[in-house]
Scaffold this active site. Sequence first.
Site, PDB file in Angstrom:
ATOM      1  N   LYS A   1       0.845  -1.203   0.000  1.00  0.00           N
ATOM      2  CA  LYS A   1       0.000   0.000   0.000  1.00  0.00           C
ATOM      3  C   LYS A   1       0.879   1.251   0.000  1.00  0.00           C
ATOM      4  O   LYS A   1       2.083   1.176   0.265  1.00  0.00           O
ATOM      5  CB  LYS A   1      -0.928  -0.020   1.211  1.00  0.00           C
ATOM      6  CG  LYS A   1      -0.207  -0.025   2.552  1.00  0.00           C
ATOM      7  CD  LYS A   1      -1.178  -0.284   3.698  1.00  0.00           C
ATOM      8  CE  LYS A   1      -0.448  -0.395   5.025  1.00  0.00           C
ATOM      9  NZ  LYS A   1      -1.358  -0.792   6.123  1.00  0.00           N
TER      10      LYS A   1
ATOM     11  N   TYR B   1      14.955  29.807   9.496  1.00  0.00           N
ATOM     12  CA  TYR B   1      13.682  30.441   9.836  1.00  0.00           C
ATOM     13  C   TYR B   1      13.416  30.373  11.337  1.00  0.00           C
ATOM     14  O   TYR B   1      13.601  29.309  11.955  1.00  0.00           O
ATOM     15  CB  TYR B   1      12.527  29.726   9.129  1.00  0.00           C
ATOM     16  CG  TYR B   1      12.433  29.985   7.652  1.00  0.00           C
ATOM     17  CD1 TYR B   1      12.216  31.269   7.152  1.00  0.00           C
ATOM     18  CD2 TYR B   1      12.541  28.933   6.748  1.00  0.00           C
ATOM     19  CE1 TYR B   1      12.110  31.494   5.787  1.00  0.00           C
ATOM     20  CE2 TYR B   1      12.428  29.144   5.380  1.00  0.00           C
ATOM     21  CZ  TYR B   1      12.215  30.436   4.895  1.00  0.00           C
ATOM     22  OH  TYR B   1      12.110  30.649   3.564  1.00  0.00           O
TER      23      TYR B   1
HETATM   24  C1  LIG Z   1      -0.641  -1.941   6.625  1.00  0.00           C
HETATM   25  C2  LIG Z   1      -1.215  -3.233   7.028  1.00  0.00           C
HETATM   26  C3  LIG Z   1      -0.380  -4.295   7.362  1.00  0.00           C
HETATM   27  C4  LIG Z   1       1.119  -4.169   7.434  1.00  0.00           C
HETATM   28  O1  LIG Z   1       1.473  -3.536   8.644  1.00  0.00           O
HETATM   29  P1  LIG Z   1       2.998  -3.313   9.041  1.00  0.00           P
HETATM   30  O2  LIG Z   1       2.966  -2.780  10.422  1.00  0.00           O
HETATM   31  O3  LIG Z   1       3.537  -2.305   8.075  1.00  0.00           O
HETATM   32  O4  LIG Z   1       3.680  -4.610   8.925  1.00  0.00           O
HETATM   33  C5  LIG Z   1      -0.977  -5.506   7.663  1.00  0.00           C
HETATM   34  N1  LIG Z   1      -2.319  -5.649   7.641  1.00  0.00           N
HETATM   35  C6  LIG Z   1      -3.145  -4.636   7.345  1.00  0.00           C
HETATM   36  C7  LIG Z   1      -4.610  -4.853   7.356  1.00  0.00           C
HETATM   37  C8  LIG Z   1      -2.636  -3.396   7.028  1.00  0.00           C
HETATM   38  O5  LIG Z   1      -3.450  -2.387   6.720  1.00  0.00           O
END
Ligand SMILES: *Cc1c(COP(=O)(O)O)cnc(C)c1O
Length: 360
Positions: free
Chosen positions: A35, A257
Site C-alpha cells: 500500500k 527560519y
Molecule cells: C498496513 C497493514 C499491514 C502491514 O502492517 P505493518 O505494520 O507495516 O507490517 C498488515 N495488515 C493490514 C490490514 C494493514 O493495513
Amino acid sequence: MPRPLLATIDISALRHNLAVARRCAPQSKIWAVVKANAYGHGLARGMRGFADADGLALIEVEGAVQLRELGWQKPILLLEGVFELADMQVVAQHQLDIAIHCDEQIRMLEQAGLPGPVDVHLKLNSGMNRLGFRPEAFRDAYARLRAIAAVRQIGMITHFANAEEAGNPGMPLAEQLARFQRATEGLVGPRSLSNSAGILLHPQVQGQADWIRPGIMLYGATPGARSAQGFDLQPAMHLTSRIIGMQHIEAGETVGYGSRFAATGPMTVGVVACGYADGYPRHAPSGTPVLVDGVRTRLLGTVSMDMLSVDLTDVPGAGIGSAVTLWGAGLPIDEVANAAGTVGYELMCALAPRVRVVEN
Ligand SMILES: *Cc1c(COP(=O)(O)O)cnc(C)c1O
C-alpha cells in the site's frame, strides 16, 4: 544538472527482508503489503522485490489494477475491500481478493451480481475498534457471504492493535487472539492475523495463521521493540544528497527560519539540498542525526522547504559537494523518525514525487 537529492531503492534488500519474514513463519503464505506506493518505494519496485511473495496486499483499487497491468498474476488483496459498488466490477475483472469489514460491503457483493468467483476475507474487529465485524456479528456475516453465489473462498482476518507491545493493558494481544479463535472456531477458510510486529515478535501466533501480512519490515524499518538491524532487516530506501552551501558563523548567530538554533561558539554550517517539500519532516528538531561524508552530525534549526542545515564543525574536510545521508545505510530511518517524534513508516511514505528515485 539534476538536484543532488536522490532516493536509492535497493531491490535486493526488499528480497532479503521478505526472506526474513518467510523464516519467521515458514508454514504461512505471505501477503507482501505494498500500500501507499509500496511504502514510498514504488509499486513496480515492490512487485519486483516481492516476486517470491504469495500475494500482494494494498489499499488502493487503482494500484491493484496497475499491478495486474504490470503482469502480477498471483493473488492481490484489497485490505479495506471496495469503497463503492462500481469497484466490484474491477474486482471481478482483475480477480482481486477483497476484505469485507462491514454490512455495506456485503450488500455491495449481494447487489453486484458478479459473474465470476471472488475470494473474500471477512474482517473481525477483535479489539482494535477500527475496521471489522464485532465477534457477536461475525458468524452471521460469514453465513451471508456463504449464501452469495459468486463468493468462492471466505478467509478470516484481524489486525493487532499492540503487537509491538503485547501486554498493553488497553488491548493485550492475547485477548485479541482469544477473541479471534472464538469467533472463527469451526469456520472454513484461511486465517490471517499478523503485521510485521506480530511476525517478528510473536512467532507462536503464526502457527495459527495461513497467511501473514508483513509491511514495514519488508522495507527494512522496525515496527518497534527492537532495531531493524536487531531483526536482521536491511534498509531498502537510502535518501542521499549533497552539501550545496556553507556558512561560517560566530557565537550568538542563529540559523534558519525563526532563528531557532543559536551558535554557542564559532561553527561551520552546511546547507543540504533536501527539505520538507521532499518529505523530510519539518518538525525534526536541531540535533536530529545526519551523515556527512559518513560522519554522524546533526541538523541545525528549522527545516526549510528545499534545504536543511547541518553542523560541519566536527566534520573535517567537508565542503560543497560532500555526500550527505538523510537516512539509509549508516543511519537507520528509525533513528531519524525517533528524533522527529514519528515512525519510519511516515518518513518513507512521505517521500515526495519530486525526489529522483533510482534502483541498485
Ligand atoms: C498496513 C497493514 C499491514 C502491514 O502492517 P505493518 O505494520 O507495516 O507490517 C498488515 N495488515 C493490514 C490490514 C494493514 O493495513
